[in-house]
Design a protein around this motif. Structure first.
Motif, mmCIF file in Angstrom:
data_model
loop_
_atom_site.group_PDB
_atom_site.id
_atom_site.type_symbol
_atom_site.label_atom_id
_atom_site.label_comp_id
_atom_site.label_asym_id
_atom_site.label_seq_id
_atom_site.Cartn_x
_atom_site.Cartn_y
_atom_site.Cartn_z
ATOM 1 N N ASN A 131 53.587 -39.989 -69.411
ATOM 2 C CA ASN A 131 53.485 -38.654 -70.000
ATOM 3 C C ASN A 131 52.236 -37.938 -69.503
ATOM 4 O OD1 ASN A 131 55.797 -39.011 -71.502
ATOM 5 N ND2 ASN A 131 54.728 -39.588 -73.379
ATOM 6 N N ALA A 132 51.131 -38.684 -69.427
ATOM 7 C CA ALA A 132 49.860 -38.080 -69.040
ATOM 8 C C ALA A 132 49.845 -37.646 -67.583
ATOM 9 C CB ALA A 132 48.714 -39.068 -69.296
ATOM 10 N N ASN A 185 54.485 -34.596 -69.539
ATOM 11 C CA ASN A 185 53.690 -33.723 -70.395
ATOM 12 C C ASN A 185 53.694 -34.288 -71.804
ATOM 13 O OD1 ASN A 185 56.304 -32.892 -71.452
ATOM 14 N ND2 ASN A 185 56.442 -31.573 -69.644
ATOM 15 N N VAL A 186 52.934 -33.675 -72.673
ATOM 16 C CA VAL A 186 52.883 -34.117 -74.068
ATOM 17 C C VAL A 186 53.340 -32.984 -74.974
ATOM 18 C CG1 VAL A 186 51.121 -35.888 -73.761
ATOM 19 C CG2 VAL A 186 50.415 -33.530 -74.137
ATOM 20 N N VAL A 205 54.789 -27.672 -78.995
ATOM 21 C CA VAL A 205 54.187 -26.978 -77.853
ATOM 22 C C VAL A 205 53.958 -27.986 -76.724
ATOM 23 C CG1 VAL A 205 52.243 -25.609 -77.022
ATOM 24 C CG2 VAL A 205 53.067 -25.320 -79.373
ATOM 25 N N ILE A 206 54.506 -27.695 -75.554
ATOM 26 C CA ILE A 206 54.433 -28.617 -74.428
ATOM 27 C C ILE A 206 53.181 -28.334 -73.594
ATOM 28 C CG2 ILE A 206 55.613 -29.477 -72.364
ATOM 29 C CD1 ILE A 206 57.037 -30.083 -75.016
ATOM 30 N N HIS A 207 52.439 -29.399 -73.275
ATOM 31 C CA HIS A 207 51.229 -29.281 -72.480
ATOM 32 C C HIS A 207 51.279 -30.244 -71.291
ATOM 33 C CE1 HIS A 207 48.917 -26.897 -75.478
ATOM 34 N NE2 HIS A 207 49.660 -27.557 -76.353
ATOM 35 N N GLU A 208 50.856 -29.761 -70.117
ATOM 36 C CA GLU A 208 50.691 -30.629 -68.954
ATOM 37 C C GLU A 208 49.247 -31.125 -68.944
ATOM 38 O OE1 GLU A 208 52.004 -30.417 -64.351
ATOM 39 O OE2 GLU A 208 50.531 -28.893 -64.948
ATOM 40 N N LYS A 240 61.635 -34.798 -63.599
ATOM 41 C CA LYS A 240 60.674 -33.724 -63.322
ATOM 42 C C LYS A 240 60.325 -33.595 -61.844
ATOM 43 C CE LYS A 240 58.692 -33.650 -67.943
ATOM 44 N NZ LYS A 240 59.590 -34.624 -68.553
ATOM 45 N N ASP A 241 61.115 -34.211 -60.971
ATOM 46 C CA ASP A 241 60.896 -34.106 -59.521
ATOM 47 C C ASP A 241 59.487 -34.526 -59.124
ATOM 48 O OD1 ASP A 241 63.484 -33.243 -59.106
ATOM 49 O OD2 ASP A 241 62.962 -31.125 -59.197
#
Length: 312
Positions: free
Chosen positions: A119-120, A124-125, A130-133, A161-162
């Motif tokens: 994920n990190a 993303n988290v 709310v999605i964060h990279e 996610k390619d």
């Protein structure tokens, strides 16, 4: 897919060179350090700012002649949060300049821990919807020596996610043979890992014919790279050990397939600290890095052409 984008950049720039962004504060030019130390004192923040400024200058001088950069996260983590800020901003800046970013993190664990790493560094988290990279990288290095299940979470992110990853198979350090060369059921351990990488890579093949799941194969073991190339025909190799560790253009020729593709060659100290060579001043460290990256590119292309493996 990640691998299609990497191959596209390689062909566009006629270069298989990856610049390793492994900053050592003692080797960063004094003019860069002094500006930061005067403003922030002898602090972790000053070091983080110096690293970021140094990296940006290197990127500015090489982004149009190489396809990718590879920041090694340990050189940033040692300076805590300020170092990690420099890592994050370095990755973002490199992507803004159109470079493929390979996060050299060498993570490897199981279950939820592996998922958290994935994920990190690849995904993303989700924070209350709310999605964060977290880290803006395109690919990572992964340590598989806890077993194949350490790779499962990463594979999921790669396909969704390619993204990409390079699995440690035969590393460039002198002590690698202590474990990687041990025989199990008539095979070297690194050969067993290579077969695993070849198999799992089939589920992430790009239009270019290669997989987004690659392998780390050291330039310092040319005979092993020759046999590994045959075992993993559709696997892209990330090859460390060129330059400062002794690897040459002739040493890495067997990492490539007959199409002239199949490998990217990393150099860190030899490029980013090239200003220390005769004929350069520290003010010209970016220019020196560009010259060395071009020299490396041309040396590799010359050997590829001589062996009938031209890719452009």
């Amino acid at each position: 897919m990640f691998i299609d984008e990497l191959v596209k950049r390689i062909k566009e720039k006629k270069s298989n060179v990856v610049v390793g962004l492994d900053p050592r504060i003692e080797s960063i030019p004094k003019i860069v350090k002094d500006q930061c130390f005067e403003k922030y004192g002898n602090t972790l923040k000053a070091v983080g700012k110096a690293i970021l400024g140094f990296n940006k200058e290197i990127i500015d001088y090489v982004y149009d002649i190489v396809p990718a950069v590879k920041p090694q996260i340990a050189f940033y983590e040692q300076y805590g949060l300020e170092g990690l800020k420099a890592y994050i901003e370095t990755c973002k800046y490199a992507k803004e300049k159109g470079l493929v970013v390979i996060g050299d993190i060498k993570r490897g664990d199981i279950g939820s821990t592996s998922e958290a790493y994935s994920n990190a560094h690849l995904g993303n988290v989700n924070i209350e919807g709310v999605i964060h990279e977290t880290f803006a990288v395109d690919s990572i290095t992964v340590n598989p020596y806890m077993g194949g299940d350490t790779l499962e979470a990463f594979i999921k992110e790669i396909n969704e996610k390619d993204k990409g990853m390079f699995v440690l198979v035969k590393t460039s350090n002198k002590g690698s043979g202590q474990l990687q060369d041990l025989e199990v059921a008539g095979k070297k351990i690194y050969e067993v890992v290579a077969e695993l990488v070849d198999e799992i890579g089939k589920q992430s093949l790009g239009k270019c014919g290669y997989s987004s799941i690659g392998a780390v194969v050291g330039a310092t073991y040319k005979e092993q790279s020759k046999s590994l190339r045959k075992k993993m025909p559709k696997t892209y190799f990330l090859v460390p050990g060129y330059g400062a560790q002794g690897g040459t253009a002739e040493d890495i020729i067997h990492c490539f397939n007959e199409d002239g593709l199949g490998a990217v060659i990393n150099s860190s100290r030899g490029i980013i600290f090239a200003y220390k060579n005769a004929g350069y001043t520290e003010e010209k460290y970016g220019e020196a890095a560009r010259t060395e990256a071009l020299k490396m590119r041309d040396a590799i292309n010359k050997v590829l052409i001589a062996n009938g493996k031209c890719y452009y």
